[in-house]
Every structure is written in C-alpha cells, then in structure tokens.
Design a protein around this motif. Structure first.
Motif, PDB file in Angstrom:
ATOM      1  N   GLU A 203       0.850  -1.200   0.000  1.00 41.60           N
ATOM      2  CA  GLU A 203       0.000   0.000   0.000  1.00 41.60           C
ATOM      3  C   GLU A 203       0.882   1.246   0.000  1.00 41.60           C
ATOM      4  O   GLU A 203       1.776   1.376   0.832  1.00 41.60           O
ATOM      5  CB  GLU A 203      -0.911  -0.001   1.222  1.00 41.60           C
ATOM      6  N   VAL A 204       0.651   2.158  -0.953  1.00 39.46           N
ATOM      7  CA  VAL A 204       1.411   3.402  -1.030  1.00 39.46           C
ATOM      8  C   VAL A 204       0.477   4.568  -0.743  1.00 39.46           C
ATOM      9  O   VAL A 204      -0.527   4.746  -1.431  1.00 39.46           O
ATOM     10  CB  VAL A 204       2.058   3.583  -2.422  1.00 39.46           C
ATOM     11  N   VAL A 205       0.791   5.334   0.301  1.00 37.39           N
ATOM     12  CA  VAL A 205       0.035   6.530   0.653  1.00 37.39           C
ATOM     13  C   VAL A 205       0.851   7.723   0.162  1.00 37.39           C
ATOM     14  O   VAL A 205       2.033   7.848   0.480  1.00 37.39           O
ATOM     15  CB  VAL A 205      -0.195   6.617   2.181  1.00 37.39           C
ATOM     16  N   MET A 206       0.235   8.591  -0.600  1.00 30.71           N
ATOM     17  CA  MET A 206       0.942   9.747  -1.150  1.00 30.71           C
ATOM     18  C   MET A 206       1.150  10.801  -0.051  1.00 30.71           C
ATOM     19  O   MET A 206       0.193  11.212   0.601  1.00 30.71           O
ATOM     20  CB  MET A 206       0.174  10.336  -2.328  1.00 30.71           C
ATOM     21  N   THR A 207       2.396  11.193   0.157  1.00 23.56           N
ATOM     22  CA  THR A 207       2.719  12.161   1.211  1.00 23.56           C
ATOM     23  C   THR A 207       3.038  13.538   0.647  1.00 23.56           C
ATOM     24  O   THR A 207       3.114  14.493   1.414  1.00 23.56           O
ATOM     25  CB  THR A 207       3.913  11.671   2.060  1.00 23.56           C
ATOM     26  N   VAL A 208       3.241  13.649  -0.664  1.00 22.28           N
ATOM     27  CA  VAL A 208       3.472  14.963  -1.267  1.00 22.28           C
ATOM     28  C   VAL A 208       2.157  15.463  -1.829  1.00 22.28           C
ATOM     29  O   VAL A 208       1.250  14.691  -2.117  1.00 22.28           O
ATOM     30  CB  VAL A 208       4.557  14.917  -2.375  1.00 22.28           C
ATOM     31  N   LYS A 209       2.059  16.787  -1.963  1.00 22.84           N
ATOM     32  CA  LYS A 209       0.831  17.374  -2.518  1.00 22.84           C
ATOM     33  C   LYS A 209       1.202  18.456  -3.522  1.00 22.84           C
ATOM     34  O   LYS A 209       2.337  18.933  -3.555  1.00 22.84           O
ATOM     35  CB  LYS A 209      -0.049  17.916  -1.403  1.00 22.84           C
ATOM     36  N   VAL A 210       0.256  18.822  -4.328  1.00 24.85           N
ATOM     37  CA  VAL A 210       0.462  19.868  -5.330  1.00 24.85           C
ATOM     38  C   VAL A 210       0.912  21.147  -4.637  1.00 24.85           C
ATOM     39  O   VAL A 210       0.350  21.535  -3.606  1.00 24.85           O
ATOM     40  CB  VAL A 210      -0.837  20.111  -6.133  1.00 24.85           C
ATOM     41  N   GLY A 211       1.951  21.777  -5.173  1.00 23.25           N
ATOM     42  CA  GLY A 211       2.471  23.014  -4.606  1.00 23.25           C
ATOM     43  C   GLY A 211       3.702  22.822  -3.738  1.00 23.25           C
ATOM     44  O   GLY A 211       4.400  23.783  -3.439  1.00 23.25           O
ATOM     45  N   ASP A 212       3.988  21.580  -3.310  1.00 31.44           N
ATOM     46  CA  ASP A 212       5.195  21.325  -2.518  1.00 31.44           C
ATOM     47  C   ASP A 212       6.446  21.564  -3.362  1.00 31.44           C
ATOM     48  O   ASP A 212       6.437  21.336  -4.571  1.00 31.44           O
ATOM     49  CB  ASP A 212       5.229  19.869  -2.020  1.00 31.44           C
ATOM     50  N   ARG A 213       7.522  22.026  -2.697  1.00 30.44           N
ATOM     51  CA  ARG A 213       8.856  22.067  -3.319  1.00 30.44           C
ATOM     52  C   ARG A 213       9.593  20.851  -2.793  1.00 30.44           C
ATOM     53  O   ARG A 213       9.612  20.613  -1.589  1.00 30.44           O
ATOM     54  CB  ARG A 213       9.615  23.339  -2.937  1.00 30.44           C
TER      55      ARG A 213
END
Length: 94
Positions: A53-63
């Motif tokens: 299971e992969v949970v996404m930890t980055v979001k749009v707008g992150d550097r």
C-alpha cells in the motif's frame, strides 16, 4: 493538455539551473548541473504498488528534492516536466 499521474507517480517541474557560479563565471549549457529542486504539479492517487500500500505524502504546490537522474522527462505544451515515483523524492523543502 492535462497530465494526470497514475499510481505512485508525481509530475514535477524542475527549477532552472544556475547560469553563473557564485564567483560570477557564466556556465555553458553542458556545464550546468541538473537541478534537484522541483515544484509538484500533480500527484497520482497512490494505491497498491508491487503488493504494498502506497500513501501519497506529497501534494500539489510542494517544493521537493529529487534523486539526481530520476524520472522520465516529458514536454507538454512547450513546458518541460518530469514524472517520478514518490520513492524518488528525497525530501520536501519548507
């Protein structure tokens, strides 16, 4: 055109490479280092990848900081982007 990453993929736009060194020397195109800091443009939904299971930890707008030569470079509407796996992202820059 819109690009929507699948699975654990992330669409990023790399920051521009430095044109000059700190001492003021102008670099030729081939001498520039590939940038490692990028802006997150789009994020895939995550899910099960290779049985985990992969949970996404980055979001749009992150550097973010990425591995130096990771990902697949694409060109969309004249803009250059890179698609990487979330595991190729080393850190979020705050």
């Amino acid at each position: 055109m819109t690009v929507k990453p699948l699975s654990d993929r992330v669409l990023i736009k790399m920051e521009e490479a430095e044109e000059t060194t700190k001492s003021g020397i102008v670099l030729a195109g081939s001498a520039k280092e590939k940038p490692q800091i990028a802006d997150v443009i789009a994020v895939g939904p995550g899910g099960v990848v290779d049985g985990k299971e992969v949970v996404m930890t980055v979001k749009v707008g992150d550097r973010v900081i990425t591995s130096k030569y990771s990902g697949t470079e694409i060109k969309v509407d004249g803009q250059e982007y890179t698609i990487v796996r979330q595991s190729d992202i080393l850190a979020i820059v705050e």
